[in-house]
Design a protein around this motif. Structure first.
Motif, PDB file in Angstrom:
ATOM      1  N   TYR A 276     -12.252  13.508  20.223  1.00  0.00           N
ATOM      2  CA  TYR A 276     -13.057  12.284  20.173  1.00  0.00           C
ATOM      3  C   TYR A 276     -13.870  12.306  18.888  1.00  0.00           C
ATOM      4  O   TYR A 276     -14.544  13.299  18.591  1.00  0.00           O
ATOM      5  CB  TYR A 276     -13.976  12.207  21.394  1.00  0.00           C
ATOM      6  CG  TYR A 276     -15.000  11.083  21.333  1.00  0.00           C
ATOM      7  CD1 TYR A 276     -14.621   9.770  21.603  1.00  0.00           C
ATOM      8  CD2 TYR A 276     -16.332  11.339  21.002  1.00  0.00           C
ATOM      9  CE1 TYR A 276     -15.545   8.736  21.556  1.00  0.00           C
ATOM     10  CE2 TYR A 276     -17.260  10.319  20.949  1.00  0.00           C
ATOM     11  CZ  TYR A 276     -16.875   9.010  21.226  1.00  0.00           C
ATOM     12  OH  TYR A 276     -17.787   7.988  21.169  1.00  0.00           O
ATOM     13  N   ILE A 277     -13.815  11.237  18.126  1.00  0.00           N
ATOM     14  CA  ILE A 277     -14.585  11.138  16.887  1.00  0.00           C
ATOM     15  C   ILE A 277     -15.804  10.258  17.150  1.00  0.00           C
ATOM     16  O   ILE A 277     -15.672   9.087  17.493  1.00  0.00           O
ATOM     17  CB  ILE A 277     -13.743  10.550  15.740  1.00  0.00           C
ATOM     18  CG1 ILE A 277     -12.445  11.357  15.557  1.00  0.00           C
ATOM     19  CG2 ILE A 277     -14.561  10.533  14.455  1.00  0.00           C
ATOM     20  CD1 ILE A 277     -12.647  12.788  15.154  1.00  0.00           C
ATOM     21  N   ASP A 278     -16.999  10.835  17.009  1.00  0.00           N
ATOM     22  CA  ASP A 278     -18.233  10.076  17.200  1.00  0.00           C
ATOM     23  C   ASP A 278     -18.313   8.982  16.140  1.00  0.00           C
ATOM     24  O   ASP A 278     -18.371   9.279  14.942  1.00  0.00           O
ATOM     25  CB  ASP A 278     -19.429  11.016  17.086  1.00  0.00           C
ATOM     26  CG  ASP A 278     -20.756  10.272  17.141  1.00  0.00           C
ATOM     27  OD1 ASP A 278     -20.817   9.212  17.800  1.00  0.00           O
ATOM     28  OD2 ASP A 278     -21.733  10.755  16.525  1.00  0.00           O
TER      29      ASP A 278
ATOM     30  N   PRO B  12     -16.125  15.317  14.886  1.00  0.00           N
ATOM     31  CA  PRO B  12     -15.054  15.521  15.874  1.00  0.00           C
ATOM     32  C   PRO B  12     -15.558  16.326  17.067  1.00  0.00           C
ATOM     33  O   PRO B  12     -16.259  17.330  16.899  1.00  0.00           O
ATOM     34  CB  PRO B  12     -13.997  16.297  15.092  1.00  0.00           C
ATOM     35  CG  PRO B  12     -14.761  17.024  14.027  1.00  0.00           C
ATOM     36  CD  PRO B  12     -15.951  16.160  13.687  1.00  0.00           C
ATOM     37  N   ILE B  13     -15.213  15.889  18.264  1.00  0.00           N
ATOM     38  CA  ILE B  13     -15.580  16.583  19.495  1.00  0.00           C
ATOM     39  C   ILE B  13     -14.304  16.798  20.299  1.00  0.00           C
ATOM     40  O   ILE B  13     -13.617  15.838  20.646  1.00  0.00           O
ATOM     41  CB  ILE B  13     -16.596  15.766  20.328  1.00  0.00           C
ATOM     42  CG1 ILE B  13     -17.864  15.478  19.513  1.00  0.00           C
ATOM     43  CG2 ILE B  13     -16.950  16.507  21.619  1.00  0.00           C
ATOM     44  CD1 ILE B  13     -18.804  14.492  20.191  1.00  0.00           C
ATOM     45  N   GLU B  14     -13.989  18.055  20.579  1.00  0.00           N
ATOM     46  CA  GLU B  14     -12.774  18.355  21.338  1.00  0.00           C
ATOM     47  C   GLU B  14     -13.030  18.112  22.822  1.00  0.00           C
ATOM     48  O   GLU B  14     -13.926  18.704  23.413  1.00  0.00           O
ATOM     49  CB  GLU B  14     -12.341  19.808  21.118  1.00  0.00           C
ATOM     50  CG  GLU B  14     -12.089  20.182  19.662  1.00  0.00           C
ATOM     51  CD  GLU B  14     -10.983  19.381  19.010  1.00  0.00           C
ATOM     52  OE1 GLU B  14     -10.225  18.694  19.731  1.00  0.00           O
ATOM     53  OE2 GLU B  14     -10.881  19.437  17.773  1.00  0.00           O
TER      54      GLU B  14
ATOM     55  N   GLY C 278      -9.988  15.568  11.810  1.00  0.00           N
ATOM     56  CA  GLY C 278      -9.406  14.988  13.016  1.00  0.00           C
ATOM     57  C   GLY C 278      -9.198  15.967  14.140  1.00  0.00           C
ATOM     58  O   GLY C 278      -8.658  15.601  15.190  1.00  0.00           O
ATOM     59  N   GLY C 279      -9.615  17.234  13.954  1.00  0.00           N
ATOM     60  CA  GLY C 279      -9.562  18.219  15.017  1.00  0.00           C
ATOM     61  C   GLY C 279      -8.169  18.452  15.567  1.00  0.00           C
ATOM     62  O   GLY C 279      -7.160  18.395  14.862  1.00  0.00           O
ATOM     63  N   MET C 280      -8.121  18.760  16.869  1.00  0.00           N
ATOM     64  CA  MET C 280      -6.845  19.071  17.530  1.00  0.00           C
ATOM     65  C   MET C 280      -5.878  17.895  17.456  1.00  0.00           C
ATOM     66  O   MET C 280      -4.656  18.090  17.311  1.00  0.00           O
ATOM     67  CB  MET C 280      -7.097  19.435  18.991  1.00  0.00           C
ATOM     68  CG  MET C 280      -7.919  20.685  19.215  1.00  0.00           C
ATOM     69  SD  MET C 280      -6.954  22.182  18.988  1.00  0.00           S
ATOM     70  CE  MET C 280      -8.196  23.426  19.430  1.00  0.00           C
TER      71      MET C 280
ATOM     72  N   VAL D   2     -17.210  13.030  27.300  1.00  0.00           N
ATOM     73  CA  VAL D   2     -18.358  13.062  26.396  1.00  0.00           C
ATOM     74  C   VAL D   2     -19.308  11.972  26.852  1.00  0.00           C
ATOM     75  O   VAL D   2     -18.894  10.816  27.052  1.00  0.00           O
ATOM     76  CB  VAL D   2     -17.931  12.826  24.932  1.00  0.00           C
ATOM     77  CG1 VAL D   2     -19.163  12.738  24.023  1.00  0.00           C
ATOM     78  CG2 VAL D   2     -16.999  13.928  24.463  1.00  0.00           C
ATOM     79  N   ILE D   3     -20.577  12.355  27.066  1.00  0.00           N
ATOM     80  CA  ILE D   3     -21.557  11.401  27.583  1.00  0.00           C
ATOM     81  C   ILE D   3     -22.852  11.479  26.778  1.00  0.00           C
ATOM     82  O   ILE D   3     -23.072  12.417  25.991  1.00  0.00           O
ATOM     83  CB  ILE D   3     -21.893  11.677  29.065  1.00  0.00           C
ATOM     84  CG1 ILE D   3     -22.676  13.000  29.197  1.00  0.00           C
ATOM     85  CG2 ILE D   3     -20.639  11.694  29.923  1.00  0.00           C
ATOM     86  CD1 ILE D   3     -23.346  13.176  30.545  1.00  0.00           C
ATOM     87  N   SER D   4     -23.687  10.499  26.997  1.00  0.00           N
ATOM     88  CA  SER D   4     -25.068  10.566  26.529  1.00  0.00           C
ATOM     89  C   SER D   4     -25.977  10.228  27.698  1.00  0.00           C
ATOM     90  O   SER D   4     -25.589   9.515  28.632  1.00  0.00           O
ATOM     91  CB  SER D   4     -25.303   9.595  25.368  1.00  0.00           C
ATOM     92  OG  SER D   4     -25.171   8.251  25.798  1.00  0.00           O
TER      93      SER D   4
END
Length: 457
Positions: A66-68, A74-76, A223-225, A311-313
């Protein structure tokens, strides 16, 4: 018998059904997750041709980044890290991907302070003794190393590994390490009741070697994984890759296979000498693959968990605080861990039931409301949520005791079909790739008319 001869003795209606275009390959790989992708790139181009069919729109299976949008971070949300071993280094190097320390396992400004909570009661608890937990984990690692041949499938499973994992830990006086294994083995739900054999398959000595050395790695690319597996798709090539492909029927034989696939461009027929199945071997996934009675009986015994990642806030979560659920007996929320993107937390959730994404959201929000005294009031904002199911595939202890794994591994090479992937090895791709490579090498070494030699391996 050559493949062409094999094809000519089949009914013409099967070969030319719908006059679909066809391709012929030495190997057909079904499933483009971590195992299938690695297998495809492990096949030497001068030794065999291949095609890979994947039912989704991308390779990598659970691996997704996931790209913020606010920061580009990048967040896997699937595969979070890789192991620092020669197989991983070689594979990622081939893809032109450099690696960096996985931030959650490295010291730095983002090192989080962990709050331990019982998400069922909402109670905040003191942190456990780190000294005794590490000591117990070290002893657990030594026990796991003792069972290496068992966990690799080359030896019979002893009775002590068929008992529930919680009881196994208690009987070995290492229950202080249970919360750590519970955290590392997220998705194995409910972990206390699962046979110790299945937990040690995932969290065994090789995995803990990386834990103790704090040497987990992640792709050093924007772009991570997701980008890493995109590069893999480019190397595999469009002529060998079918994405969004759904198998509609098949005819399998020791002499060769004919598989009909529905693709976005229409029907496609793939003719192959050998079949490598890396997709989850459930009856639902395999329903159109011409299973025989032996295969159907073996695969009917699978059971598994359901794993969800998001992914949350939330206004009550800050960038230096992590929350861990200590209630190991109840499937549900595992952790809320801060990411490198300000205001965003990584969430992991496990269930022994097949829940919808909306049901998972409701459960998470209910658990978080119990922590109002810690988090304060506020609304969860869901950035992305994904379901990873089936996860932690296993069979009941009584089936293992009755020799299920021996019967399952005797399928290798039978009907010119080989099986590998997470269900057979480990859900951890960094540890699985080595085994996948060995399976591909063994498959390619077997003459087409003598697949049963694999039973001897």
């Amino acid at each position: 018998m050559r493949l062409l001869t094999f094809l000519t003795i089949l009914p013409l209606g099967l070969i030319f059904a719908g006059q679909a275009p066809s391709i012929t390959r030495d190997v057909l790989i079904i499933g483009g997750g971590a195992a299938g992708t690695y297998a495809a790139l492990h096949i030497p181009p001068d030794k065999a041709s291949f095609a890979l069919v994947e039912s989704s729109s991308h390779l990598g299976g659970h691996a997704e980044t996931y790209i913020d949008p606010a920061t580009g971070t990048p967040i896997e949300v699937g595969v979070v890290f890789l192991h620092n071993n020669p197989t991983v280094i070689s594979f990622t190097s081939r893809l032109g991907v450099s690696l960096k320390p996985a931030w959650a396992f490295s010291k730095g400004p983002q090192q989080a302070t962990t709050i331990y909570a019982n998400f069922t009661s909402g109670e905040i608890l003191p942190p456990p003794s780190e000294f005794f937990a590490r000591l117990a984990l070290l002893w657990y690692s030594r026990l796991a190393a003792k069972y290496t041949s068992v966990l690799s499938g080359t030896a019979a499973v002893p009775p002590e590994l068929l008992q529930p994992f919680g009881k196994f830990m208690d009987n070995n006086w290492i229950s202080a390490a249970t919360p750590i294994v519970y955290l590392l083995g997220q998705g194995l739900t409910p972990i206390l009741d699962i046979p110790a054999f299945d937990v040690l398959k995932l969290i065994g000595a090789p995995f803990l070697k990386t834990v103790f050395s704090r040497s987990f790695l992640s792709p050093n690319i924007t772009g991570g994984m997701t980008e890493m597996y995109g590069r893999a798709a480019e190397q595999i090539g469009a002529d060998n890759l079918v994405l969004n492909g759904h198998i509609t029927s098949a005819h399998r034989s020791p002499e060769g296979h004919i598989v009909h696939v529905e693709t976005p461009s229409g029907p496609l027929t793939i003719k192959a000498r050998k079949l490598l199945i890396t997709a989850p071997p459930t009856l639902e996934v395999l329903k159109n693959l011409d299973l025989d009675d032996t295969e159907r009986t073996i695969f009917s015994k699978w059971t598994y968990s359901h794993y969800y990642t998001a992914v949350i806030s939330h206004p009550g979560l800050n960038s230096t605080t992590a929350l861990r659920n200590v209630d190991m007996a109840r499937p549900g929320l595992y952790t809320l861990f801060p990411t490198l993107a300000p205001g965003l937390h990584d969430l992991k959730f496990g269930s022994d039931q097949d829940l919808t994404l909306e049901e998972v959201k409701a459960r998470v929000e209910e658990d978080m409301r119990r922590l109002n005294g810690t988090l304060g009031s506020g609304k969860v904002e869901w950035k992305i949520i994904r379901k990873h199911s089936p996860f932690g595939m296993r069979v009941p202890a009584e089936e293992v005791k009755a020799g299920w794994w021996k019967r399952a591994r005797n399928l290798q090479g039978r009907r010119a079909t080989w099986w590998t992937g997470a269900a057979w090895e480990s859900n951890d791709c960094g540890l699985m790739w080595e085994k996948v490579g060995l399976m591909v090498d063994a498959m390619l070494s077997v003459p087409q008319d003598d697949g049963r030699k694999m039973d001897e391996l």
